[in-house]
Design a protein around this motif. Structure first.
Motif, PDB file in Angstrom:
ATOM      1  N   GLU A  88       0.675-116.008 -19.201  1.00  0.00           N
ATOM      2  CA  GLU A  88       2.001-115.007 -19.080  1.00  0.00           C
ATOM      3  C   GLU A  88       2.484-114.949 -17.991  1.00  0.00           C
ATOM      4  O   GLU A  88       3.589-114.736 -17.835  1.00  0.00           O
ATOM      5  CB  GLU A  88       1.301-113.603 -19.883  1.00  0.00           C
ATOM      6  N   LYS A  89       1.711-114.945 -16.703  1.00  0.00           N
ATOM      7  CA  LYS A  89       2.246-114.774 -15.439  1.00  0.00           C
ATOM      8  C   LYS A  89       2.914-115.990 -14.914  1.00  0.00           C
ATOM      9  O   LYS A  89       3.936-115.741 -14.415  1.00  0.00           O
ATOM     10  CB  LYS A  89       0.818-114.455 -14.641  1.00  0.00           C
ATOM     11  N   VAL A  90       2.284-117.233 -15.399  1.00  0.00           N
ATOM     12  CA  VAL A  90       2.599-118.216 -14.817  1.00  0.00           C
ATOM     13  C   VAL A  90       4.218-118.571 -15.486  1.00  0.00           C
ATOM     14  O   VAL A  90       5.147-119.107 -14.809  1.00  0.00           O
ATOM     15  CB  VAL A  90       1.885-119.628 -14.860  1.00  0.00           C
ATOM     16  N   ALA A  91       4.178-118.284 -16.661  1.00  0.00           N
ATOM     17  CA  ALA A  91       5.517-118.527 -17.341  1.00  0.00           C
ATOM     18  C   ALA A  91       6.646-117.730 -16.424  1.00  0.00           C
ATOM     19  O   ALA A  91       7.897-118.180 -16.780  1.00  0.00           O
ATOM     20  CB  ALA A  91       5.396-118.284 -18.871  1.00  0.00           C
ATOM     21  N   ARG A  92       6.345-116.609 -16.018  1.00  0.00           N
ATOM     22  CA  ARG A  92       7.543-115.887 -15.299  1.00  0.00           C
ATOM     23  C   ARG A  92       7.669-116.362 -13.801  1.00  0.00           C
ATOM     24  O   ARG A  92       8.596-116.056 -12.947  1.00  0.00           O
ATOM     25  CB  ARG A  92       7.056-114.614 -15.414  1.00  0.00           C
ATOM     26  N   PHE A  93       6.812-117.526 -13.229  1.00  0.00           N
ATOM     27  CA  PHE A  93       7.456-118.142 -11.853  1.00  0.00           C
ATOM     28  C   PHE A  93       8.836-118.503 -12.020  1.00  0.00           C
ATOM     29  O   PHE A  93       9.224-119.093 -13.003  1.00  0.00           O
ATOM     30  CB  PHE A  93       6.261-119.081 -11.718  1.00  0.00           C
ATOM     31  N   ASP A  94       9.434-118.436 -10.692  1.00  0.00           N
ATOM     32  CA  ASP A  94      10.818-118.592 -10.528  1.00  0.00           C
ATOM     33  C   ASP A  94      10.873-119.465  -9.500  1.00  0.00           C
ATOM     34  O   ASP A  94       9.797-120.174  -9.047  1.00  0.00           O
ATOM     35  CB  ASP A  94      11.471-117.679 -10.681  1.00  0.00           C
ATOM     36  N   ASP A  95      11.820-119.885  -9.034  1.00  0.00           N
ATOM     37  CA  ASP A  95      12.219-120.837  -7.759  1.00  0.00           C
ATOM     38  C   ASP A  95      11.512-120.281  -6.545  1.00  0.00           C
ATOM     39  O   ASP A  95      10.934-121.149  -5.647  1.00  0.00           O
ATOM     40  CB  ASP A  95      13.639-120.968  -7.290  1.00  0.00           C
ATOM     41  N   ARG A  96      11.254-119.000  -6.155  1.00  0.00           N
ATOM     42  CA  ARG A  96      10.587-118.406  -5.155  1.00  0.00           C
ATOM     43  C   ARG A  96       9.150-118.881  -5.312  1.00  0.00           C
ATOM     44  O   ARG A  96       8.359-119.068  -4.467  1.00  0.00           O
ATOM     45  CB  ARG A  96      10.979-116.872  -5.189  1.00  0.00           C
ATOM     46  N   ASP A  97       8.592-118.973  -6.447  1.00  0.00           N
ATOM     47  CA  ASP A  97       7.207-119.014  -6.709  1.00  0.00           C
ATOM     48  C   ASP A  97       6.975-120.712  -6.523  1.00  0.00           C
ATOM     49  O   ASP A  97       5.966-120.882  -5.943  1.00  0.00           O
ATOM     50  CB  ASP A  97       6.882-118.883  -8.199  1.00  0.00           C
ATOM     51  N   ILE A  98       7.871-121.528  -7.080  1.00  0.00           N
ATOM     52  CA  ILE A  98       7.856-122.839  -6.701  1.00  0.00           C
ATOM     53  C   ILE A  98       7.849-123.075  -5.380  1.00  0.00           C
ATOM     54  O   ILE A  98       7.064-124.006  -4.657  1.00  0.00           O
ATOM     55  CB  ILE A  98       8.952-123.709  -7.249  1.00  0.00           C
ATOM     56  N   GLU A  99       8.607-122.594  -4.368  1.00  0.00           N
ATOM     57  CA  GLU A  99       8.734-122.739  -2.948  1.00  0.00           C
ATOM     58  C   GLU A  99       7.471-122.252  -2.480  1.00  0.00           C
ATOM     59  O   GLU A  99       6.571-122.857  -1.406  1.00  0.00           O
ATOM     60  CB  GLU A  99       9.866-121.888  -2.251  1.00  0.00           C
ATOM     61  N   ARG A 100       6.818-121.046  -2.685  1.00  0.00           N
ATOM     62  CA  ARG A 100       5.606-120.533  -2.252  1.00  0.00           C
ATOM     63  C   ARG A 100       4.473-121.424  -2.441  1.00  0.00           C
ATOM     64  O   ARG A 100       3.683-121.764  -1.881  1.00  0.00           O
ATOM     65  CB  ARG A 100       5.395-119.110  -3.100  1.00  0.00           C
TER      66      ARG A 100
END
Length: 194
Positions: free
Chosen positions: A69-81
């Motif tokens: 549920e949380k991972v599905a909401r990851f966005d571009d900022r999360d990818i860079e993190r």
């Protein structure tokens, strides 16, 4: 720690021995735990499992405890993190695949099929007990080829038949502990009770 007759692959590494003795091959039916192992096996592609195992805690922290549920909401900022997190494998393609995997898993669940049901359906929910000696264990099987095709048809990535077979071994869909390993009989007993 590594003083019992066991499969040769953990050698004498205490972390690897503990994983072999406590987790590997134990039938797993919890969708979140199955999904975590599936994602980690995807990150393993091209690497050794011990590399992933040593980074597992960092992966869990980076990927919100592998809560889809949380991972599905990851966005571009999360990818860079994640790309800047030295504690994990920093492969953009694998990170994006993990996020997409969470979305696919939730979409299936919302349509009535849990990740557990989807994964285990290929074996009618029943673990398979093999009786291999070291050197006889296959790297892929007809079943892993079929499951890999099914996963790919849903949009999952990093799930070729070899990776899928490693996943099947890890989550106890098959008991590939060697017949001389002390865990073979123990895991076989767990499988009968699954």
């Amino acid at each position: 720690m590594c003083d019992k007759p066991r499969c040769p692959w953990p050698k004498t590494d205490p972390l690897y021995c503990a994983y072999h003795d406590e987790e590997w091959g134990v039938p797993e039916f919890d969708s979140r735990a199955l999904w975590e192992k599936f994602v980690l096996d995807g990150f393993q592609a091209g690497l050794s499992w011990i590399t992933i195992l040593r980074k597992r805690d960092a992966f869990r922290a980076a990927f919100a405890g592998f809560d889809p549920e949380k991972v599905a909401r990851f966005d571009d900022r999360d990818i860079e993190r994640l790309m800047n997190d030295a504690g994990i494998v920093r492969s953009r393609a694998k990170i994006i695949a993990a996020i997409d995997s969470a979305r696919i898993t939730l979409d299936m669940r919302d349509k009535g099929t849990s990740f557990t049901d989807f994964i285990w359906a290929i074996q009618d929910g029943k673990p398979q007990v093999n009786h291999y000696a070291w050197g006889q264990i296959p790297t892929e099987t007809k079943t892993s080829q079929e499951l890999a095709k099914l996963l790919k048809s849903k949009g999952y990535k990093f799930c070729g038949p070899v990776i899928v077979y490693a996943f099947m071994q890890a989550v106890g869909m098959v008991n590939d502990h060697t017949v001389t390993c002390f865990r073979h009989a123990e895991v076989a007993g767990m499988m009968k009770n699954s």
